[in-house]
Enzyme design. Structure first.
Site, PDB file in Angstrom:
ATOM      1  N   LYS A 116      36.830  -1.589   4.707  1.00  0.00           N
ATOM      2  CA  LYS A 116      37.300  -2.880   5.194  1.00  0.00           C
ATOM      3  C   LYS A 116      37.180  -2.925   6.720  1.00  0.00           C
ATOM      4  CE  LYS A 116      38.242  -3.768   0.995  1.00  0.00           C
ATOM      5  NZ  LYS A 116      39.474  -3.686   0.245  1.00  0.00           N
TER       6      LYS A 116
ATOM      7  N   TRP B 294      46.453  -5.891  -5.051  1.00  0.00           N
ATOM      8  CA  TRP B 294      46.285  -4.453  -4.842  1.00  0.00           C
ATOM      9  C   TRP B 294      47.606  -3.729  -5.053  1.00  0.00           C
ATOM     10  CZ3 TRP B 294      41.628  -3.319  -5.613  1.00  0.00           C
ATOM     11  CH2 TRP B 294      40.582  -4.092  -5.111  1.00  0.00           C
TER      12      TRP B 294
ATOM     13  N   ASP C  80      49.571   1.241   1.715  1.00  0.00           N
ATOM     14  CA  ASP C  80      48.128   0.996   1.646  1.00  0.00           C
ATOM     15  C   ASP C  80      47.791   0.080   2.824  1.00  0.00           C
ATOM     16  OD1 ASP C  80      45.584  -0.002   1.128  1.00  0.00           O
ATOM     17  OD2 ASP C  80      46.014  -0.660  -0.921  1.00  0.00           O
TER      18      ASP C  80
HETATM   19  C1  LIG Z   1      39.816  -3.229  -1.042  1.00  0.00           C
HETATM   20  C2  LIG Z   1      41.206  -2.767  -1.210  1.00  0.00           C
HETATM   21  C3  LIG Z   1      41.540  -1.769  -2.147  1.00  0.00           C
HETATM   22  C4  LIG Z   1      40.527  -1.149  -3.085  1.00  0.00           C
HETATM   23  O1  LIG Z   1      39.657  -0.341  -2.401  1.00  0.00           O
HETATM   24  P1  LIG Z   1      38.573   0.571  -3.185  1.00  0.00           P
HETATM   25  O2  LIG Z   1      38.123   1.482  -2.100  1.00  0.00           O
HETATM   26  O3  LIG Z   1      37.526  -0.365  -3.677  1.00  0.00           O
HETATM   27  O4  LIG Z   1      39.271   1.263  -4.272  1.00  0.00           O
HETATM   28  C5  LIG Z   1      42.855  -1.370  -2.214  1.00  0.00           C
HETATM   29  N1  LIG Z   1      43.789  -1.895  -1.413  1.00  0.00           N
HETATM   30  C6  LIG Z   1      43.499  -2.859  -0.513  1.00  0.00           C
HETATM   31  C7  LIG Z   1      44.581  -3.404   0.342  1.00  0.00           C
HETATM   32  C8  LIG Z   1      42.206  -3.320  -0.381  1.00  0.00           C
HETATM   33  O5  LIG Z   1      41.933  -4.280   0.502  1.00  0.00           O
END
Ligand SMILES: *Cc1c(COP(=O)(O)O)cnc(C)c1O
Length: 360
Positions: free
Chosen positions: A195, A101, A171
């Site tokens: 998540k 990511w 993030d």
């Molecule tokens: C799942 C995830 C993403 C992507 O998320 P989307 O909402 O599908 O774009 C980005 N960063 C992390 C750390 C993730 O776990």
């Protein structure tokens, strides 16, 4: 009705209490005679839902007044572009690449300016967090970027990097609300909610007010400008209203559980059950350097692909589902987010013990 223990990395398990509440309110949300799905985002009832969600999130995370909370669409991935478009005034940013990511965010930023990879753990398949105490931070960097919890590889920054005074952008998709954080240490904290918080399709961006301006890269769409959404209270256009509603329920659930201190305690307790077993097992082993282990995502392997596949299949037959590791890593991964009860982790470990005995 039969519920499984769902160890998916995302979309992921939600608290049963919350699912029951939204089911109860499905046909008639509090006397409005309609579901929140059918409701105008300009209605008084919805304004109350979004206001309360923001208020509860601010309380849970102790968000300072000089930060805005934005409920946006496009998922976490949209932020990979939105961040550089809005923040790259000098067209320079430093990225710490600790997984897929972070790598995607780093690659996307290269479209908008000079993105520097100032540290990486790719040499050992992202199984650790690099030392970030004295990195070569660029003097003109607009920000330093991290992915705080690496969903796929199961690592977590236990200490934030020393950004040498530069704005930190993180993030936190897979560790959102899993433990207390000091928001004032970040310029932006953001995460996709699917998540650890709610249904898919939304990202929450917590952003310091001085980073919000009209001075964005030329050509930045209106919809990708933070100011658009900040000025409109996340109601510039139709938001993911139902998702905001469910997230609001989860915030209330977290508050009722005792807030983020209590969640941290519970999450540590749950993760310990699994890690202790992995450390003592002869068949299974964790793939991450112990000091960098995530409380949320726990990857493990047997070292034998066929054995891994057998385990995943037999576990699913016992109602322990979505344990297959990410397609790029193989093996297994148990995501044990806030809503995964301790009993779910105990059931997983009991099954792993049995499987180990049977396959010795
Ligand atoms: C799942 C995830 C993403 C992507 O998320 P989307 O909402 O599908 O774009 C980005 N960063 C992390 C750390 C993730 O776990």
């Amino acid at each position: 009705m039969s519920r499984v223990y769902n160890f998916s990395a995302g979309p992921a398990v939600l608290p049963e209490e919350v699912l029951k509440e939204v089911a109860d309110e499905m046909m008639d949300y509090r006397g409005t005679g309609m579901s929140v799905m059918e409701m105008s985002h300009r209605s008084a009832a919805f304004q109350e839902i979004i206001d309360e969600a923001e208020k509860d999130l601010r309380e849970l995370m102790n968000i300072p007044d000089n930060y805005k909370v934005l409920f946006l669409q496009g998922g976490a991935s949209q932020q990979f572009a939105m961040i550089p478009m809005n923040l790259m005034k000098n067209k320079v940013a430093d990225y710490i690449v600790t997984g897929q990511w972070a790598k995607k965010a780093y690659q996307e930023a290269q479209k908008y300016g000079k993105a520097n990879k100032i540290a990486s753990s790719e040499d050992k398949t992202f199984s650790y967090i690099p030392d970030c105490s004295d990195l070569p931070i660029s003097p003109d960097a607009d920000y330093v970027y991290i992915c705080e919890n690496n969903t796929i590889y199961g690592t977590k920054f236990k200490e934030l990097p020393n950004t040498k005074g530069k704005t930190l952008v993180a993030d936190v998709s897979s560790c959102f609300l899993s433990e207390p954080v000091d928001v004032s240490k970040y310029g932006i904290i953001y995460g996709g909610v699917q998540k650890n918080i709610g249904p898919a399709g939304m990202v929450i961006v917590i952003i310091r007010e001085d980073l919000i301006s009209e001075d964005v890269l030329p050509g930045t769409p209106t919809m990708l400008t933070y100011k658009t959404h900040a000025d409109a209270g996340s109601l510039y256009n139709t938001p993911n209203a139902y998702c905001i509603y469910v997230c609001g329920k989860v915030f209330k659930w977290l508050k009722a559980m005792g807030g983020l201190e209590e969640m941290k305690k519970r999450n540590e307790e749950k993760a310990k059950i699994l890690y202790d077993f992995l450390d003592s097992s002869k068949l299974f082993k964790g793939t991450v350097v112990p000091k960098d282990r995530s409380l949320m995502n726990v990857p493990f392997v047997t070292g034998d692909k066929e054995m891994d596949a057998k385990f995943v299949k037999e576990a699913a037959a016992q109602g322990l589902v979505n344990l297959k590791g990410h397609r790029t890593v193989g093996g297994m991964r148990a995501s044990i987010y806030n809503a995964m009860p301790k009993a779910g982790v105990e059931a997983l470990v009991a099954f792993m013990k049995k499987f180990e005995e049977e396959n010795a």
